[in-house]
Design a protein around this motif. Structure first.
Motif, PDB file in Angstrom:
ATOM      1  N   GLY A  93     -17.977 -50.234  32.456  1.00  0.00           N
ATOM      2  CA  GLY A  93     -17.188 -50.080  31.233  1.00  0.00           C
ATOM      3  C   GLY A  93     -16.643 -48.673  31.098  1.00  0.00           C
ATOM      4  O   GLY A  93     -15.486 -48.467  30.716  1.00  0.00           O
ATOM      5  N   LEU A  94     -17.464 -47.682  31.435  1.00  0.00           N
ATOM      6  CA  LEU A  94     -17.029 -46.286  31.327  1.00  0.00           C
ATOM      7  C   LEU A  94     -16.001 -45.948  32.406  1.00  0.00           C
ATOM      8  O   LEU A  94     -15.029 -45.232  32.149  1.00  0.00           O
ATOM      9  CB  LEU A  94     -18.241 -45.346  31.450  1.00  0.00           C
TER      10      LEU A  94
ATOM     11  N   VAL B  50     -13.046 -50.430  28.779  1.00  0.00           N
ATOM     12  CA  VAL B  50     -13.483 -51.746  28.253  1.00  0.00           C
ATOM     13  C   VAL B  50     -12.332 -52.726  28.039  1.00  0.00           C
ATOM     14  O   VAL B  50     -12.551 -53.914  27.859  1.00  0.00           O
ATOM     15  CB  VAL B  50     -14.290 -51.584  26.941  1.00  0.00           C
ATOM     16  N   ASP B  51     -11.085 -52.226  28.027  1.00  0.00           N
ATOM     17  CA  ASP B  51      -9.943 -53.129  27.817  1.00  0.00           C
ATOM     18  C   ASP B  51      -9.327 -53.609  29.124  1.00  0.00           C
ATOM     19  O   ASP B  51      -8.399 -54.416  29.113  1.00  0.00           O
ATOM     20  CB  ASP B  51      -8.857 -52.413  26.981  1.00  0.00           C
ATOM     21  N   ARG B  52      -9.808 -53.091  30.234  1.00  0.00           N
ATOM     22  CA  ARG B  52      -9.207 -53.439  31.534  1.00  0.00           C
ATOM     23  C   ARG B  52      -9.470 -54.923  31.862  1.00  0.00           C
ATOM     24  O   ARG B  52     -10.614 -55.384  31.792  1.00  0.00           O
ATOM     25  CB  ARG B  52      -9.821 -52.560  32.613  1.00  0.00           C
ATOM     26  N   PRO B  53      -8.409 -55.673  32.227  1.00  0.00           N
ATOM     27  CA  PRO B  53      -8.585 -57.117  32.479  1.00  0.00           C
ATOM     28  C   PRO B  53      -9.642 -57.423  33.538  1.00  0.00           C
ATOM     29  O   PRO B  53     -10.389 -58.390  33.384  1.00  0.00           O
ATOM     30  CB  PRO B  53      -7.190 -57.564  32.943  1.00  0.00           C
ATOM     31  N   SER B  54      -9.706 -56.601  34.592  1.00  0.00           N
ATOM     32  CA  SER B  54     -10.688 -56.893  35.652  1.00  0.00           C
ATOM     33  C   SER B  54     -12.119 -56.769  35.129  1.00  0.00           C
ATOM     34  O   SER B  54     -12.995 -57.566  35.484  1.00  0.00           O
ATOM     35  CB  SER B  54     -10.476 -55.964  36.846  1.00  0.00           C
ATOM     36  N   PHE B  55     -12.334 -55.782  34.258  1.00  0.00           N
ATOM     37  CA  PHE B  55     -13.672 -55.605  33.668  1.00  0.00           C
ATOM     38  C   PHE B  55     -14.014 -56.791  32.754  1.00  0.00           C
ATOM     39  O   PHE B  55     -15.103 -57.359  32.822  1.00  0.00           O
ATOM     40  CB  PHE B  55     -13.727 -54.283  32.885  1.00  0.00           C
ATOM     41  N   LEU B  56     -13.031 -57.163  31.913  1.00  0.00           N
ATOM     42  CA  LEU B  56     -13.257 -58.285  30.990  1.00  0.00           C
ATOM     43  C   LEU B  56     -13.513 -59.582  31.764  1.00  0.00           C
ATOM     44  O   LEU B  56     -14.352 -60.400  31.381  1.00  0.00           O
ATOM     45  CB  LEU B  56     -12.052 -58.450  30.055  1.00  0.00           C
TER      46      LEU B  56
END
Lengths: 204, 253
Positions: free
Chosen positions: A85-86, A90-96
Motif C-alpha cells: 500500500g505504501l 492505495v488507489d492504484r488499480p493493481s494494488f486494489l
C-alpha cells in the motif's frame, strides 16, 4: 474517582451537538465540524487498535504461544499489505486488484456458508427449542411468507384476498416497530447516562 | 428554528425530554442500598455463565460487535460495554480473565479503557494486559471469521455476544453450538436478534438487551435508568393509544 473536567467537556460537547441537531439550519455548520473531528479521532483510534493487535500477535509469536502460526500469518499479511500500500499507493488499480482478489473470494465463501448455516439452523430450531408457541409461530409464518413471496395468491386477483394479504404483509413491520421502540428507549437512556458521565468507561 | 421541526422531530424531542425527566426523578427517588430484585432470565443466564467460568477455571469470551463508527456513528454499538464492565467486576480474579473482541477501532479502544478501569478500580493494575481486549477485524465478515476461530479453544467456558452485529454472527453461534459452548446473545440490531434466535443461545430481544447489564451492575444510575425505561414505555403506550384514537376521530392526519 471520576475526573470532573473531562466529564464537563464531554457533557457540554454532547449537549451542543444535540442542540445543533434541533436548531436548523444554523446547527448544520457545527455538525459538519464535529463530524470531521469524529472521523479524525475514529481514524486515530483504529490505528491505535491495529498497532496494539499487531503487537499482541508479535508477542504471541515471540512466546511461541499455542496457535502462533495464525499470528504469524496475520503479521506477515499485515506487513505485506502495508508495504504494498505504501509503495504502490492505495488507489492504484493493481494494488486494489491484488487485495480484492484475496478478500472477495473469502467473503463470498463466508456468505455462502452463512446461507447454509441459516438453513440448517432453521431446521434444527424445533429440535433445540422444542415445540413452543415461539417455534410454531416461526414455522407457520415462514411457510406463509414463503407462499406469499412466490406471488401465486396475489395473481388470483381476488379483492378480499388481496386485502388479507396486505394486512398479513404488514404484520412483520408491526412486530419490528415494537422491538425498535424497545431498543430506542434503551438507547435513549443509555445516551443520557453516557452524556452525563454516569457510564464512565474506564473511569471507575 | 425549532418551529421548522417536523412532527416526528417534535415527538422525538418530547420523548427525549420525558426520558431525561424520568431518569432524574428515578435517580432522586431510588434508594441506593435498596434495589428491588425482580427475577430476570437474562441476568440469571449471565450469572450462570459466570458461575461456570469461575467453577471450571475457564474464560468467558465476549464479542462486542463491529459497528460503533465503522459505517456511521451508532451508539447501539457500545451497548456491550456495560455488560463487559458488569462481567469484569465479577470475574476480575478468576483463573482465566474475561476475553473480549471488538470489530471496530473506537470500540476496541473503549473496551480496553473499560478493562483497564476495572483492574485499576480493584487496585490490581498489574494484572491488566492489553491482549484481554482485542481488535479482531474491521469488517463484519473479518470480525466474524476471527471470532469463529476463537470458539474451539478448550479454555472457553462460554460466549457472550453483546453489541451491534450483522446476521453473519450466526456462524459464531453455530460454532459455539458445535463445541457445546453455552452462548448468550444480547444483540441490539433486529437482524442480529433474529440470528440469535436461530442460533442455540439465550437470546435477548428488544430492551432486554440493555436490561441485563443494569441488573447485573446494580449501580444506582443503571437501576434508575431501568425504572425510567419502564416509565417511558408506559408513556409511549399511552401516547400510541391516544394517537390511534385521535387519528380515528379525524383530529390527526
Amino acid at each position: 474517582m471520576k475526573r470532573p473536567i473531562p466529564l464537563i467537556v464531554g457533557a457540554l460537547s454532547g449537549l451542543i451537538v444535540l442542540a445543533a441537531m434541533f436548531i436548523v439550519p444554523q446547527g448544520g455548520g457545527i455538525l459538519a465540524i464535529v463530524l470531521n473531528w469524529v472521523i479524525i479521532v475514529a481514524g486515530a483510534a483504529l490505528l491505535v487498535a491495529i498497532a496494539s493487535l499487531v503487537l499482541t500477535h508479535v508477542r504471541f509469536i515471540a512466546k511461541g504461544k499455542k496457535g502462533f502460526l495464525l499470528s504469524l500469518v496475520l503479521v506477515i499479511s499485515f506487513i505485506t499489505t502495508l508495504a504494498l500500500g505504501l509503495l504502490l499507493g492505495v488507489d492504484r488499480p493493481s494494488f486494489l486488484k491484488f487485495v480484492g482478489a484475496i478478500i472477495r473470494p473469502i467473503e463470498t465463501a463466508l456468505l455462502g456458508l452463512v446461507a447454509l448455516v441459516m438453513m440448517s439452523a432453521a431446521m434444527k430450531i424445533f429440535r433445540e427449542r422444542g415445540w413452543s408457541s415461539l417455534t410454531v409461530s416461526f414455522g407457520v409464518s415462514a411457510i406463509i411468507f414463503l407462499i406469499l413471496g412466490l406471488g401465486f395468491p396475489q395473481n388470483l386477483n381476488i379483492p378480499v384476498l388481496n386485502e388479507v394479504i396486505r394486512f398479513v404483509e404488514g404484520l412483520p413491520m408491526i412486530g419490528a416497530r415494537g422491538l425498535l421502540i424497545g431498543i430506542g428507549i434503551g438507547l435513549l437512556l443509555m445516551a443520557f447516562r453516557v452524556l452525563f458521565g454516569m457510564e464512565g468507561f474506564g473511569n471507575d | 428554528m425549532l418551529s421548522a421541526l417536523t412532527l416526528n422531530d417534535q415527538l422525538a424531542l418530547a420523548l427525549g425530554i420525558a426520558g431525561l425527566l424520568f431518569l432524574l426523578i428515578n435517580l432522586l427517588v431510588l434508594k441506593r442500598n435498596q434495589p428491588k430484585h425482580t427475577p430476570e432470565p437474562a441476568k440469571e443466564a449471565v450469572e450462570n455463565l459466570l458461575h461456570v467460568s469461575s467453577e471450571q477455571g475457564k474464560r468467558l469470551v465476549v464479542g462486542l460487535g463491529q459497528a460503533l463508527t465503522n459505517a456511521s456513528f451508532d451508539l447501539a454499538g457500545a451497548s456491550g460495554l456495560n455488560l463487559q464492565r458488569a462481567l469484569l467486576k465479577r470475574s476480575l480474579f478468576n483463573d482465566q480473565p474475561l476475553q473480549s473482541y471488538s470489530g471496530d477501532g473506537v470500540l476496541a479502544c473503549l473496551s480496553r479503557m473499560v478493562v483497564h478501569g476495572a483492574y485499576r478500580g480493584a487496585l490490581a493494575s498489574e494484572l491488566f494486559s492489553g491482549s484481554l481486549s482485542q481488535l479482531s477485524g474491521t469488517s463484519p465478515l473479518a470480525y466474524t471469521a476471527s471470532l469463529v476461530n476463537q470458539i474451539p479453544d478448550s479454555s472457553n467456558a462460554g460466549l457472550l455476544l453483546a453489541g451491534q452485529m450483522s446476521p453473519v454472527i450466526l456462524l459464531v453461534l453455530d460454532q459455539a453450538d458445535r463445541h457445546l459452548l453455552p452462548a448468550i446473545s444480547a444483540i441490539s440490531s433486529l437482524s442480529g436478534q433474529a440470528a440469535g434466535f436461530f442460533g442455540n443461545s439465550v437470546n435477548l430481544i428488544g430492551e432486554d438487551v440493555f436490561n441485563a447489564a443494569g441488573k447485573l451492575d446494580q449501580r444506582k444510575s443503571a437501576l434508575a435508568s431501568l425504572s425510567a425505561q419502564d416509565w417511558l414505555r408506559i408513556a409511549i403506550s399511552i401516547g400510541l393509544l391516544l394517537g390511534a384514537i385521535l387519528t380515528m376521530g379525524g383530529a390527526l392526519p
